[in-house]
Design an enzyme around this catalytic site. Structure first.
Site, PDB file in Angstrom:
ATOM      1  N   CYS A   8       0.867  -1.180   0.000  1.00 29.08           N
ATOM      2  CA  CYS A   8       0.000   0.000   0.000  1.00 29.08           C
ATOM      3  C   CYS A   8       0.904   1.231   0.000  1.00 29.08           C
ATOM      4  O   CYS A   8       2.114   1.121  -0.226  1.00 29.08           O
ATOM      5  CB  CYS A   8      -0.983  -0.018   1.163  1.00 29.08           C
ATOM      6  SG  CYS A   8      -0.267   0.105   2.816  1.00 29.08           S
ATOM      7  N   ARG A  14      -3.472  -0.710   5.313  1.00 26.80           N
ATOM      8  CA  ARG A  14      -4.019  -1.823   4.538  1.00 26.80           C
ATOM      9  C   ARG A  14      -3.084  -3.012   4.404  1.00 26.80           C
ATOM     10  O   ARG A  14      -3.471  -4.154   4.679  1.00 26.80           O
ATOM     11  CB  ARG A  14      -4.442  -1.329   3.149  1.00 26.80           C
ATOM     12  CG  ARG A  14      -5.563  -0.299   3.211  1.00 26.80           C
ATOM     13  CD  ARG A  14      -5.833   0.331   1.869  1.00 26.80           C
ATOM     14  NE  ARG A  14      -4.709   1.171   1.452  1.00 26.80           N
ATOM     15  CZ  ARG A  14      -4.600   1.733   0.262  1.00 26.80           C
ATOM     16  NH1 ARG A  14      -5.530   1.533  -0.656  1.00 26.80           N
ATOM     17  NH2 ARG A  14      -3.565   2.497  -0.033  1.00 26.80           N
ATOM     18  N   ASP A 114      -8.486   3.378   0.837  1.00 28.51           N
ATOM     19  CA  ASP A 114      -7.577   3.776   1.910  1.00 28.51           C
ATOM     20  C   ASP A 114      -8.390   4.457   3.014  1.00 28.51           C
ATOM     21  O   ASP A 114      -9.022   5.486   2.783  1.00 28.51           O
ATOM     22  CB  ASP A 114      -6.526   4.738   1.350  1.00 28.51           C
ATOM     23  CG  ASP A 114      -5.403   5.016   2.328  1.00 28.51           C
ATOM     24  OD1 ASP A 114      -5.529   4.688   3.528  1.00 28.51           O
ATOM     25  OD2 ASP A 114      -4.380   5.569   1.889  1.00 28.51           O
TER      26      ASP A 114
END
Length: 143
Positions: A8, A14, A114
């Site tokens: 990420c 994440r 996100d």
């Protein structure tokens, strides 16, 4: 055994959770690492809100420490799982031809949003989505 690398932006929300969830789901069939494109949170724990969201799903993210992606990580991986199209595009630009075939989106056809800068609901939703996506990379095996 397959080597999976979840990526990420900062290895702060994440991808740390993806690493933990994929490791649990895949068991001894996978080795999983995670990294971020930027080193802003290098050596820092995961985002506190993601730690809490993971805990609510029965996962422990407290051992995680963020790291920035390296070419060695890309070479190591059999599959590089980008959390969103922007991350994938950056990976395509830096990875070189030898590693390009390894790249793909974590959810294959859509982004993992996100949650950074949002409330607990966004982190919870992100964690649920990531956990559900583990079946795409571990043969659908449930533990």
């Amino acid at each position: 055994m397959r080597n999976l690398l979840a990526v990420c932006l900062g290895n702060y929300c994440r991808s740390p959770f993806a690493q933990t969830a994929l490791t649990r789901r895949g068991g001894e069939t996978v080795t999983v690492r995670s990294a971020g494109l930027i080193g802003k949170w290098q050596d820092q724990p995961a985002n506190p809100s993601m730690i809490s969201a993971a805990r609510r799903l029965g996962f422990d993210l407290t051992p995680h420490r963020a790291q920035q992606i390296t070419l060695e990580m890309l070479d190591w991986a059999d599959d590089v799982l980008a959390m969103d199209a922007s991350v994938l595009e950056t990976l395509q630009a830096i990875c070189g031809e030898a590693n390009e075939r390894k790249l793909g989106l974590y959810l294959r056809d859509r982004d993992v949003p996100d949650p950074m800068g949002q409330g607990d609901d966004a982190f919870d939703g992100c964690a649920v989505l990531i956990e559900a996506g583990t079946a795409l990379h571990t043969g659908g095996r449930r533990l």
